[in-house]
Design a protein around this motif. Structure first.
Motif, short mmCIF file in Angstrom:
data_model
loop_
_atom_site.label_atom_id
_atom_site.label_comp_id
_atom_site.label_asym_id
_atom_site.label_seq_id
_atom_site.Cartn_x
_atom_site.Cartn_y
_atom_site.Cartn_z
N GLY A 117 80.94 -8.53 40.76
CA GLY A 117 80.95 -9.84 40.13
C GLY A 117 82.11 -10.65 40.66
N VAL A 118 82.46 -11.72 39.95
CA VAL A 118 83.47 -12.63 40.49
C VAL A 118 84.83 -11.94 40.64
CG1 VAL A 118 84.03 -13.60 38.20
CG2 VAL A 118 84.51 -14.92 40.27
N GLY A 119 85.24 -11.14 39.65
CA GLY A 119 86.56 -10.51 39.74
C GLY A 119 86.64 -9.49 40.86
N GLY A 120 85.64 -8.63 40.95
CA GLY A 120 85.63 -7.60 41.99
C GLY A 120 85.58 -8.19 43.38
N LEU A 121 84.75 -9.21 43.57
CA LEU A 121 84.62 -9.82 44.91
C LEU A 121 85.86 -10.61 45.29
CD1 LEU A 121 80.89 -10.79 44.60
CD2 LEU A 121 81.84 -9.22 46.31
N SER A 122 86.44 -11.31 44.31
CA SER A 122 87.69 -12.04 44.56
C SER A 122 88.78 -11.06 45.00
CB SER A 122 88.09 -12.79 43.29
OG SER A 122 89.41 -13.25 43.33
N CYS A 123 88.87 -9.93 44.31
CA CYS A 123 89.87 -8.90 44.63
C CYS A 123 89.60 -8.29 46.00
CB CYS A 123 89.82 -7.83 43.54
SG CYS A 123 91.10 -6.57 43.68
N ALA A 124 88.35 -7.93 46.26
CA ALA A 124 87.99 -7.29 47.54
C ALA A 124 88.26 -8.22 48.71
CB ALA A 124 86.51 -6.88 47.50
N ARG A 125 87.90 -9.48 48.56
CA ARG A 125 88.12 -10.44 49.65
C ARG A 125 89.61 -10.62 49.93
NH1 ARG A 125 89.02 -15.99 49.61
NH2 ARG A 125 88.49 -17.03 51.59
#
Length: 399
Positions: A35-43
């Motif tokens: 979701g938004v948090g995981g993808l923001s963190c991964a990027r």
């Protein structure tokens, strides 16, 4: 009534998922949740050169990130006037100021990634449905002004006709926005991959999730060894990291969407009746409407993604009678499971006593922007050992 759930409007389009994890993997950081948090963190981590593997149990945006109302709101879940009383004026002011800056970054990033149509700065009207709430709206505007933030009072006569049916006065925050959340999240996923992150869909992880020193992160198809594990799960966080079981409650939120309305009734997103009802009109004329969580009551606290036909029926009545759009058919009905934090703020940062395990979740229904900020904060904390932004939330406020 025989009302059946459909695919969420946002996800009702062809999609080719990425393959699941197959076999063992060893990485710097394993992120759980697409979701938004995981993808923001991964990027953010991949952009700093970390080797990142993101595991998503269903599809990217398949959870709350693709099932919400599509609002991009500054601030915490509490209205700013209430946040000042709850968290202290300085803490509330810092959080609001930070999310305002992040909102600008969000708009710029969406334009840069080619997702400008899915992320629109349209403004939010926080609409009072009673005299009591009208006074609160005016106090809310005053609190924003006192802390140097923009807000406008919109009197009943200046409201769009559809809103005059249900409201008296509104607070306009022109910087707030509307999302097609699934399009945005899937764009963010491609950006994370371009930065170097690897994403595996169809790779569910059962709880409790082990910290790096406690064992491997296991999925049906493989196992991951990582120096850091980030659980970015919002509604599922209590199941995955049981330490948060008494601090975050999983809750279902109902939504419906209509067929295109033949004319524009609304340009802005709307938060009505203390934010219990929320809706927007999309560029194609459809309305996406959620709410009546208070009517759902204790039943709303669940981990099961199944809806209540009476709540969907209530939402249809709201569209047809309260908003006066009789005859406009409802085409989609769905629910999303989100996490409600015990004081309205999310838990963000390292899990005390479990080295290398980090969490972000419990956004209390307003995670589109705060989740983006939280993901970046956790990434910075992992990459540098510290993050001012984690202090906006704090994963362990009790100790």
């Amino acid at each position: 009534m025989g009302m059946q759930a459909t695919a969420p409007l946002w996800l009702d389009r062809p999609y080719e998922p990425r393959p699941p994890l197959d076999g063992p993997a060893e990485v710097d950081v394993c992120v759980i949740g697409g979701g938004v948090g995981g993808l923001s963190c991964a990027r953010a981590l991949a952009s700093r050169g970390a080797e990142v593997l993101l595991l998503e149990g269903r599809t990217v945006a398949g959870g709350a990130s693709g099932r919400n109302g599509g609002f991009l709101l500054a601030g915490a879940s509490a209205f700013h006037v209430d946040a000042r009383e709850r968290y202290g004026r300085e803490a509330a002011k810092r959080l609001y100021a930070h999310t305002l800056r992040a909102q600008e970054e969000f708009y710029e990033l969406a334009a840069e990634l080619g997702a400008g149509e899915a992320v629109r700065r349209v403004g939010c009207l926080r609409l009072a449905a009673s005299d009591e709430e009208a006074l609160h709206v005016l106090r809310h505007i005053d609190a924003l002004h006192e802390d140097g933030f923009p807000a406008e009072c919109v009197d009943e006569d200046d409201l769009p006709p559809v809103l005059r049916r249900i409201g008296r006065v509104a607070c306009l925050t022109a910087h707030d926005g509307a999302l097609q959340p699934a399009v945005w999240i899937r764009t963010l996923a491609r950006a994370a991959e371009r930065a170097g992150a690897r994403i595996c869909e169809g790779s569910p992880v059962d709880g409790p999730v082990p910290a790096p020193g406690e064992g491997e992160v296991r999925t049906p198809g493989g196992a991951v060894r990582a120096k850091h594990v980030v659980v970015a799960a919002d509604g599922a966080l209590p199941q995955l990291v049981p330490e948060y079981g008494d601090r975050i409650r999983s809750r279902r939120l109902h939504m419906v969407a209509t067929a295109p309305v033949g004319h524009r009734v609304l340009d802005r997103v709307v938060y009505a009746r203390w934010g219990l009802e929320y809706f927007q009109q999309l560029p194609d004329g459809r309305l996406a409407v959620g709410g009546f969580g208070d009517v759902d009551g204790a039943s709303s606290y669940t981990t099961v993604e199944a809806g209540s036909p009476p709540i969907w029926e209530r939402l249809e009545e709201y569209v047809h009678h309260a908003l006066g759009l009789d005859g406009v058919p409802v085409t989609h009905r769905w629910v999303g499971i989100v996490g409600y934090g015990d004081d309205g703020r999310p838990y963000v940062g390292p899990v005390p006593g479990r080295d290398g395990l980090h969490v972000l979740g419990g956004y209390s229904g307003t995670g589109n922007l705060v989740g983006y900020v939280a993901g970046g904060a956790v990434a910075e904390r992992i990459a540098t050992g510290r993050s001012e932004d984690v202090g906006l939330f704090a994963a362990d406020r009790d100790g």
